[in-house]
Design a protein around this motif. Sequence first.
Motif, PDB file in Angstrom:
ATOM      1  N   MET A   1       0.851  -1.170   0.000  1.00 14.32           N
ATOM      2  CA  MET A   1       0.000   0.000   0.000  1.00 14.32           C
ATOM      3  C   MET A   1       0.901   1.238   0.000  1.00 14.32           C
ATOM      4  O   MET A   1       1.737   1.398   0.869  1.00 14.32           O
ATOM      5  N   GLU A   2       0.736   2.117  -0.984  1.00 13.14           N
ATOM      6  CA  GLU A   2       1.530   3.336  -1.057  1.00 13.14           C
ATOM      7  C   GLU A   2       1.040   4.333  -0.022  1.00 13.14           C
ATOM      8  O   GLU A   2      -0.115   4.328   0.369  1.00 13.14           O
ATOM      9  N   HIS A   3       1.970   5.240   0.396  1.00 15.28           N
ATOM     10  CA  HIS A   3       1.638   6.242   1.410  1.00 15.28           C
ATOM     11  C   HIS A   3       0.439   7.096   0.989  1.00 15.28           C
ATOM     12  O   HIS A   3      -0.396   7.443   1.804  1.00 15.28           O
ATOM     13  N   ALA A   4       0.336   7.431  -0.304  1.00 16.41           N
ATOM     14  CA  ALA A   4      -0.764   8.272  -0.772  1.00 16.41           C
ATOM     15  C   ALA A   4      -2.108   7.552  -0.695  1.00 16.41           C
ATOM     16  O   ALA A   4      -3.149   8.168  -0.833  1.00 16.41           O
ATOM     17  N   GLU A   5      -2.069   6.234  -0.475  1.00 16.68           N
ATOM     18  CA  GLU A   5      -3.309   5.465  -0.408  1.00 16.68           C
ATOM     19  C   GLU A   5      -3.637   5.018   1.013  1.00 16.68           C
ATOM     20  O   GLU A   5      -4.556   4.238   1.215  1.00 16.68           O
ATOM     21  N   SER A   6      -2.848   5.495   2.003  1.00 16.84           N
ATOM     22  CA  SER A   6      -3.082   5.008   3.361  1.00 16.84           C
ATOM     23  C   SER A   6      -2.746   6.045   4.416  1.00 16.84           C
ATOM     24  O   SER A   6      -2.137   7.073   4.143  1.00 16.84           O
ATOM     25  N   LEU A   7      -3.165   5.724   5.611  1.00 19.99           N
ATOM     26  CA  LEU A   7      -2.832   6.483   6.811  1.00 19.99           C
ATOM     27  C   LEU A   7      -1.841   5.639   7.592  1.00 19.99           C
ATOM     28  O   LEU A   7      -1.776   4.423   7.406  1.00 19.99           O
ATOM     29  N   GLN A   8      -1.085   6.251   8.474  1.00 14.58           N
ATOM     30  CA  GLN A   8      -0.161   5.505   9.321  1.00 14.58           C
ATOM     31  C   GLN A   8      -0.332   5.964  10.760  1.00 14.58           C
ATOM     32  O   GLN A   8      -0.535   7.148  11.027  1.00 14.58           O
ATOM     33  N   MET A   9      -0.234   4.982  11.656  1.00 14.74           N
ATOM     34  CA  MET A   9      -0.260   5.285  13.091  1.00 14.74           C
ATOM     35  C   MET A   9       0.490   4.172  13.807  1.00 14.74           C
ATOM     36  O   MET A   9       0.232   2.993  13.540  1.00 14.74           O
ATOM     37  N   ASN A  10       1.390   4.560  14.670  1.00 13.51           N
ATOM     38  CA  ASN A  10       2.189   3.591  15.431  1.00 13.51           C
ATOM     39  C   ASN A  10       2.884   2.583  14.517  1.00 13.51           C
ATOM     40  O   ASN A  10       2.927   1.393  14.817  1.00 13.51           O
ATOM     41  N   GLY A  11       3.381   3.063  13.388  1.00 12.50           N
ATOM     42  CA  GLY A  11       4.126   2.207  12.475  1.00 12.50           C
ATOM     43  C   GLY A  11       3.277   1.299  11.603  1.00 12.50           C
ATOM     44  O   GLY A  11       3.811   0.516  10.838  1.00 12.50           O
ATOM     45  N   LYS A  12       1.973   1.383  11.709  1.00 14.17           N
ATOM     46  CA  LYS A  12       1.089   0.528  10.905  1.00 14.17           C
ATOM     47  C   LYS A  12       0.335   1.364   9.881  1.00 14.17           C
ATOM     48  O   LYS A  12      -0.082   2.476  10.159  1.00 14.17           O
ATOM     49  N   GLN A  13       0.156   0.762   8.688  1.00 11.73           N
ATOM     50  CA  GLN A  13      -0.587   1.418   7.621  1.00 11.73           C
ATOM     51  C   GLN A  13      -1.998   0.868   7.551  1.00 11.73           C
ATOM     52  O   GLN A  13      -2.217  -0.330   7.750  1.00 11.73           O
ATOM     53  N   SER A  14      -2.929   1.751   7.236  1.00 13.46           N
ATOM     54  CA  SER A  14      -4.321   1.341   7.080  1.00 13.46           C
ATOM     55  C   SER A  14      -5.048   2.379   6.239  1.00 13.46           C
ATOM     56  O   SER A  14      -4.656   3.541   6.201  1.00 13.46           O
ATOM     57  N   ARG A  15      -6.105   1.955   5.596  1.00 14.04           N
ATOM     58  CA  ARG A  15      -6.934   2.908   4.853  1.00 14.04           C
ATOM     59  C   ARG A  15      -7.868   3.674   5.795  1.00 14.04           C
ATOM     60  O   ARG A  15      -8.326   4.752   5.469  1.00 14.04           O
ATOM     61  N   THR A  16      -8.149   3.098   6.976  1.00 14.30           N
ATOM     62  CA  THR A  16      -9.051   3.730   7.943  1.00 14.30           C
ATOM     63  C   THR A  16      -8.473   3.650   9.343  1.00 14.30           C
ATOM     64  O   THR A  16      -7.927   2.630   9.740  1.00 14.30           O
ATOM     65  N   ILE A  17      -8.613   4.750  10.058  1.00 12.30           N
ATOM     66  CA  ILE A  17      -8.282   4.788  11.478  1.00 12.30           C
ATOM     67  C   ILE A  17      -9.518   5.314  12.195  1.00 12.30           C
ATOM     68  O   ILE A  17     -10.072   6.338  11.810  1.00 12.30           O
ATOM     69  N   ARG A  18      -9.955   4.589  13.239  1.00 14.29           N
ATOM     70  CA  ARG A  18     -11.089   5.030  14.046  1.00 14.29           C
ATOM     71  C   ARG A  18     -10.595   5.292  15.456  1.00 14.29           C
ATOM     72  O   ARG A  18      -9.954   4.448  16.067  1.00 14.29           O
ATOM     73  N   LEU A  19     -10.900   6.474  15.940  1.00 12.59           N
ATOM     74  CA  LEU A  19     -10.570   6.845  17.309  1.00 12.59           C
ATOM     75  C   LEU A  19     -11.859   7.098  18.070  1.00 12.59           C
ATOM     76  O   LEU A  19     -12.800   7.678  17.531  1.00 12.59           O
ATOM     77  N   SER A  20     -11.878   6.672  19.309  1.00 15.44           N
ATOM     78  CA  SER A  20     -12.970   6.990  20.226  1.00 15.44           C
ATOM     79  C   SER A  20     -12.418   8.003  21.204  1.00 15.44           C
ATOM     80  O   SER A  20     -11.443   7.722  21.905  1.00 15.44           O
ATOM     81  N   VAL A  21     -13.023   9.182  21.237  1.00 11.40           N
ATOM     82  CA  VAL A  21     -12.531  10.269  22.078  1.00 11.40           C
ATOM     83  C   VAL A  21     -13.481  10.443  23.248  1.00 11.40           C
ATOM     84  O   VAL A  21     -14.649  10.805  23.066  1.00 11.40           O
ATOM     85  N   ASN A  22     -12.974  10.179  24.446  1.00  6.71           N
ATOM     86  CA  ASN A  22     -13.775  10.367  25.652  1.00  6.71           C
ATOM     87  C   ASN A  22     -13.962  11.865  25.869  1.00  6.71           C
ATOM     88  O   ASN A  22     -12.988  12.623  25.804  1.00  6.71           O
ATOM     89  N   PRO A  23     -15.188  12.318  26.120  1.00  5.35           N
ATOM     90  CA  PRO A  23     -15.416  13.754  26.283  1.00  5.35           C
ATOM     91  C   PRO A  23     -14.711  14.353  27.501  1.00  5.35           C
ATOM     92  O   PRO A  23     -14.550  15.571  27.578  1.00  5.35           O
ATOM     93  N   GLN A  24     -14.256  13.507  28.417  1.00 11.62           N
ATOM     94  CA  GLN A  24     -13.530  14.010  29.589  1.00 11.62           C
ATOM     95  C   GLN A  24     -12.015  13.927  29.397  1.00 11.62           C
ATOM     96  O   GLN A  24     -11.251  14.239  30.305  1.00 11.62           O
ATOM     97  N   ALA A  25     -11.586  13.510  28.215  1.00 16.14           N
ATOM     98  CA  ALA A  25     -10.156  13.362  27.939  1.00 16.14           C
ATOM     99  C   ALA A  25      -9.441  14.705  28.045  1.00 16.14           C
ATOM    100  O   ALA A  25     -10.010  15.758  27.749  1.00 16.14           O
TER     101      ALA A  25
END
Length: 187
Positions: free
Chosen positions: A1-25
């Motif tokens: 997967m080329e960089h232009a076709e993916s996201l990266q986080m913590n050294g891993k590539q993916s087309r989607t990243i989902r974050l859950s943000v606690n409102p008290q964070a």
Amino acid sequence: MEHAESLQMNGKQSRTIRLSVNPQADFRQVIRTLEAIVIPPVRVSEEHIRFAVLELLNNSIRAHREKGEPRDILLDLTVSDGRLVVAIRDFGGGFDTGLLPYDLQADPASLDLHSPSFEEYQKKNGFKRFGMGIYVAKKTFDDFRLVFLDSRDQPMAWSAGRTVGTLITVTVGVVFGDSAAEASNGK
């Protein structure tokens, strides 16, 4: 997967990243988490993308806190069909778009941030709201969509007490090839 076709986080590539943000964070932790995501080159500054997303997240967090809503805010980043798509889903009850200091359908380039309507809005809200989150997102991204949702996650017109939350989806084009190198060099 080329960089232009993916996201990266913590050294891993993916087309989607989902974050859950606690409102008290702690908002500083939210910022650090977003900074850990490597997005592909896009047609606007990566800094502007991050700022716009943080402004929208801040609005959602504030709405959750004001309402006492404990559910997490959902943030999805996806690279698909040559576009970076960012979706923020909250449960903060929505808001009356008529109370914004501008028409939501207006071209953001035509808005005057120093106009009496912006000043009045900020003053009326004790300088705790500036009317900038949606404005910044509309100015930064190619496409901006705001949908209010009911208790069954179905789209609805905003209604005080009936609207459960919002889904904001913004998109911007990914830059490929030689244009990607120019974009990453700030050209």
